[in-house]
Design an enzyme around this catalytic site. Structure first.
Site, PDB file in Angstrom:
ATOM      1  N   HIS A 250      10.045 -13.772  -7.005  1.00 22.26           N
ATOM      2  CA  HIS A 250      11.121 -14.773  -7.303  1.00 22.26           C
ATOM      3  C   HIS A 250      10.287 -15.544  -6.380  1.00 22.26           C
ATOM      4  O   HIS A 250      10.685 -15.382  -4.979  1.00 22.26           O
ATOM      5  CB  HIS A 250      12.622 -14.520  -6.584  1.00 22.26           C
ATOM      6  CG  HIS A 250      12.742 -15.832  -5.962  1.00 22.26           C
ATOM      7  ND1 HIS A 250      13.870 -16.118  -7.395  1.00 22.26           N
ATOM      8  CD2 HIS A 250      13.406 -16.606  -5.079  1.00 22.26           C
ATOM      9  CE1 HIS A 250      13.965 -17.261  -6.837  1.00 22.26           C
ATOM     10  NE2 HIS A 250      14.365 -17.508  -5.176  1.00 22.26           N
TER      11      HIS A 250
ATOM     12  N   ASP B 156      16.532 -18.840 -12.407  1.00 21.33           N
ATOM     13  CA  ASP B 156      14.812 -19.224 -12.495  1.00 21.33           C
ATOM     14  C   ASP B 156      15.341 -18.647 -14.195  1.00 21.33           C
ATOM     15  O   ASP B 156      14.558 -20.011 -14.668  1.00 21.33           O
ATOM     16  CB  ASP B 156      13.858 -18.434 -11.903  1.00 21.33           C
ATOM     17  CG  ASP B 156      13.362 -18.140 -10.504  1.00 21.33           C
ATOM     18  OD1 ASP B 156      13.859 -19.221  -9.481  1.00 21.33           O
ATOM     19  OD2 ASP B 156      13.735 -16.670  -9.812  1.00 21.33           O
TER      20      ASP B 156
END
Ligand code: NAX
Length: 328
Positions: A187, A159
């Site tokens: 996440h 990410d």
């Protein structure tokens, strides 16, 4: 010559495994001076496929690869492990509720935590990649009471890297001109990529962009939903980029982060930034002396505060659910 480091990789026959193992064996995980011994863990049905990957690893004649062993028993796979990359997980299938998903993954990460507790090396470092990564890491950590909690981490580096690239494209700069990117929280789609602390050539990224609508309505969802966009385009989920992020995460953990910069990792909260102690949540982190430490003292604006709280609330719900299932 240095002694080989034991690297245990679960889900070795999967698509991330296929992208990851060759890079580990070539020295990119730990550096060009460190030989590695691979310990691959798979479910019995996939051991043969893992053997096929091991044959290809052999065929690379990697100078740093000191051996490959394949197991279907976590106790054996984690024996003596110095680094554990927990990639194999139970994916969400059609009609599966979140509780079912957490329970199925508990069936994987509880015994793996126990096996790490029983037999891993004293310097074990664990990175959980398999989803739901933060809570899977929490399950493994809670079942390894003799291992310092800080050795359990989950991956938000993909990410983080996605956020760097999206911002670089927007501003027409190189990723090397961006520092202090942060992914906060889980996440998952609730993650918060933070441009109020990131800097582009020394200017706060949010100011360099100068467009809050883009930041809120394009940048954040693009980063958070990038996994789905990859599936849509590729017909398969992110694999090489996920493997790359796992390499980055462990390399920095072992070798340190550069002065004047930080990275993102999901680590056990010490209560920093109001994140309840014990949750495995993503933070801005630096790596010093072989440890990830949470960057302290950042001011959070109202928007950031809300976003972080929302993602952390999701993590707390997941923790409560796995607690109720008796997994932690
Ligand atoms: P694959 O389905 O290709 O491979 C998973 C492998 O794990 C399979 O070979 C399976 O046999 C094995 N496995 C299942 N249970 C196991 C167990 N108990 N012990 C050992 N091995 C076991 O999935 P892949 O695309 O490689 O993705 C792996 C995981 O990474 C998934 O959970 C996925 O959601 C997650 N991801 C996490 C990311 C992150 O940023 N944290 C991004 C990429 C990826 O989506």
């Amino acid at each position: 010559a240095k002694a080989p480091v034991n690297v245990t990789v679960t889900g070795a026959a999967g698509q991330i495994g296929y992208a990851l193992l060759f890079r580990v064996a070539s020295g990119q995980l730990l550096g060009p001076d460190t030989p590695v011994k691979l310990r691959l863990l798979e479910i019995p049905q996939a051991v043969k496929a893992a053997e096929g990957t091991a044959m290809e690893l052999d065929d690379c004649a990697f100078p740093l690869l000191a051996g490959i062993d394949i197991f279907d028993d976590p106790k054996q796979a984690f024996a003596g492990a110095n680094v554990a990359l927990l990639v194999g997980a139970r994916p969400r299938t059609k009609g599966m509720e979140r509780g079912d998903l957490l329970e199925a993954n508990g069936g994987i990460f509880k015994p793996q935590g126990e096996a790490i507790n029983a037999g891993a090396a004293d310097d074990i470092r664990v990175l959980v990649v398999g989803n739901p990564a933060n809570t899977n890491a929490l399950i493994a950590q809670a079942n390894a009471p003799d291992v310092p909690a800080e050795r359990f981490t989950a991956m938000t580096r993909l990410d983080h890297n996605r956020a760097l690239s999206q911002l670089a494209h927007k501003l027409g700069v190189s990723v090397t001109e961006i520092k202090k990117m942060t992914i906060w929280g889980n996440h998952s789609a609730t993650q918060y990529p933070d441009l109020y602390h990131a800097e582009v050539n020394g200017t706060v990224a949010a100011d360099a962009v100068g467009d809050d609508a883009w930041l809120r309505d394009e940048f954040i969802p693009t980063v958070a939903k990038r996994g789905a966009a990859i599936i849509e385009a590729r017909g398969a989920s992110s694999a090489a980029s996920a493997a790359n992020a796992a390499i980055d995460h462990v390399f920095d953990w072992v070798n340190g982060t550069p002065e004047g910069d930080w990275t993102s990792a999901a680590v056990v909260s010490d209560g920093s930034y109001g994140v309840p102690e014990g949750l495995i949540s993503s933070f801005p982190v630096v790596s010093r002396n072989g440890r990830y430490e949470i960057v302290q003292g950042l001011d959070l604006n109202e928007f950031s505060r809300q976003r972080i709280d929302a993602s952390v609330a999701e993590l707390a719900e997941e923790r409560d659910a796995v607690r109720q299932l008796g997994l932690i």
